[in-house]
Design an enzyme around this catalytic site. Structure first.
Site, mmCIF file in Angstrom:
data_model
loop_
_atom_site.group_PDB
_atom_site.id
_atom_site.type_symbol
_atom_site.label_atom_id
_atom_site.label_comp_id
_atom_site.label_asym_id
_atom_site.label_seq_id
_atom_site.Cartn_x
_atom_site.Cartn_y
_atom_site.Cartn_z
ATOM 1 C CG ASP A 220 -1.995 -1.029 1.193
ATOM 2 O OD1 ASP A 220 -2.184 -1.629 0.127
ATOM 3 O OD2 ASP A 220 -2.633 -1.261 2.232
ATOM 4 N NE ARG A 265 -6.282 -3.566 6.266
ATOM 5 C CZ ARG A 265 -7.313 -4.376 6.498
ATOM 6 N NH1 ARG A 265 -8.303 -3.963 7.274
ATOM 7 N NH2 ARG A 265 -7.343 -5.575 5.981
ATOM 8 C CD GLU A 319 -7.691 -3.303 1.133
ATOM 9 O OE1 GLU A 319 -8.326 -4.307 1.497
ATOM 10 O OE2 GLU A 319 -6.459 -3.271 1.027
#
Length: 488
Positions: A220, A265, A319
């Site tokens: 990420d 996330r 997400e």
């Protein structure tokens, strides 16, 4: 210069506002350790190098854009080989462990640590810890040699296996001590690096001559300080395939909508960079930028307008985006073994909400939803990441051999550095939505920002205080921001 800070922080200050956030060294708690000549000085591969070794006083600045009256600011110790080392080749017994989720490049880092230790320093004893942290005390080790790791960089995943959780400090350090390990290389994200920091503190408390080196891993790109994390470039490149598929589907049918969910996330870097690279995306939604669905200026209104203008629409969503919009009943409140909140599938949720909205409006749409998450995680690293992983691994090896410990390695403004664990774990790297890069993305998609003037002001307040030393990518473009606020 003066040394300051608490017992965990090794801070050196100098003239003109110079600050060195230094990393621990074995001699901090084991005085009078013998040193040895660095074997690199006799290595034929390095015979062409004008300067074998990094100067002991070399440091790397965290901020590179300065004003004439700016303080020199925070620096980190430059990575690289030192003239003297604190381990003889024959005494080194190293181990490597991979923790957390999969990421392109893990096998490359493993390979280059093994080959770096062997070919640069003559080390022949390297163990692989099977299955993450719990492998220290629950599983057997794997002997790693240059021959056994020769082709692993061509494969995705990790040959050592990985897991979340399983961190038992006393058991791990006892295993390290019992196996005679004196160099520990830990590959993982911010949670893994926090665990590595605790392991280092326990090793220090026991007075063991064991160097602990971290290699930061997060697909990420949410680890702070370093320029980027390995695997990120590969992930962005692979995400293009999913976006292209969504675009083909959307353009091949009337009122086609392609929805692609990407990883992210808490940080939307993959979604943002994949969107910028693609140029086929009409809207990108990330955790850092709130949005709303209905009403003037909302997502549904924008989708309807794009369908009327172009006949199709491609939406990329990270997400972690829009989690606050999911109903309370959708939140389980559960966490995984790493302590991460378990998220519901926002891609499925938003796809269904879009379908429901246009069904009520009696407007026919054709929506295709693509989730390439596990396909992206499982690929081998691309050429760029392979080179990057090599530099990370070799820098970690150089640091451990030189006696540094309790550090993470990574590039800071293009120069590889040794960074204290606490700098990596104290916060997460996030997209700044009042930043020029996000503005570039908005100009690429032509989507609304979904922000009011109040939102922009609050976001600016949440940022760190502006210093005289400003990186271009965290500078605010007043013209763009004023324009955005005036139009809200």
């Amino acid at each position: 210069m003066s040394l300051g800070g608490d017992h965990r922080r090794k801070v050196v200050t100098g003239e003109a506002g110079y600050v060195l956030e230094d990393v621990p060294h074995l001699t901090d708690y084991i005085p009078d350790l013998p040193t040895f000549p660095n074997p690199l000085q006799d290595n034929p591969a390095y015979s062409v190098v004008k300067q074998y070794f990094v100067n002991a006083d070399d440091t790397v600045t965290q901020k590179i854009v300065v004003h004439k009256d700016s303080p020199r600011g925070i620096h980190f110790r430059r990575a690289g080989p030192r003239q003297r080392v604190y381990f003889e080749s024959d005494e080194v017994r190293a181990c490597i462990v991979t923790c957390g989720g999969l990421c392109p490049g893990l096998n490359t880092v493993i390979r280059e640590i093994v080959c770096g230790l062997h070919y640069m320093y003559g080390v022949n004893k390297v163990l692989g810890i099977d299955g993450g942290y719990k492998g220290f005390y629950a599983k057997n080790t794997i002997n790693l040699t240059p021959k056994s790791v020769n082709d692993i960089h061509k494969r995705g995943g990790t040959v050592l296996g990985s897991s979340r959780g399983g961190h038992d400090t006393s058991k791990i350090v006892a295993s390290i001590q019992d196996r005679g390990i004196n160099q520990v290389y830990i590959i993982g994200g911010d949670g893994t690096q926090r665990g590595a920091s605790v392991i280092f503190e326990e090793i220090k408390r026991r007075g063991l001559k064991v160097a602990v080196a971290g290699i930061p891993k997060t697909i990420d790109n949410d680890i702070p300080v370093i320029d980027k994390s390995f695997g990120f470039d590969s992930a962005v490149e692979e995400a293009q395939r999913a976006i292209n598929a969504a675009h083909v589907e959307a353009t091949s049918i009337e009122n086609g909508i392609g929805v692609v969910k990407l990883m992210g996330r808490y940080s939307g870097f993959i979604a943002m960079h994949a969107t910028l690279a693609s140029r086929d995306v009409d809207c990108c939604l990330i955790p850092e930028s709130p949005f709303y669905l209905e009403g003037p200026g909302g997502l549904f209104e924008y989708i309807e307008r794009r369908l009327k203008e172009n006949g199709h629409m491609v939406l990329v969503i990270a997400e972690g985006a829009g989690q606050e919009l999911l109903s309370e009943s959708s939140h389980s409140g559960k966490e995984d073994a790493s302590g991460n909140k378990l998220l519901k599938d926002v891609g499925l949720w938003i796809s269904q909400r879009i379908k429901d909205h246009f069904s009520k409006k009696k407007m026919a749409i054709n929506l295709k939803y693509i989730d390439p998450t596990y396909m992206i995680r499982a690929i081998p690293s691309n050429a760029s990441d392979n080179v990057y992983c090599t530099l990370l691994a070799q820098s970690a090896v150089h640091g451990a051999m030189a006696g540094y410990t309790g550090f993470t390695v990574g590039p800071v403004n293009g120069r590889h550095s040794y960074i204290p664990f606490y700098k990596i774990t104290e916060k997460q790297n996030k997209v700044v939505i009042t930043d020029r890069m996000w503005a570039r993305m908005l100009s690429s998609t032509n989507q609304p920002s979904f922000l009011s003037a109040k939102d922009v002001i609050e976001d600016k307040r949440e940022e760190e205080p502006l210093s005289p030393m400003l990186d271009e990518e965290v500078c605010l473009d007043d013209h763009l921001m004023n324009k955005e606020m005036s139009s809200s």
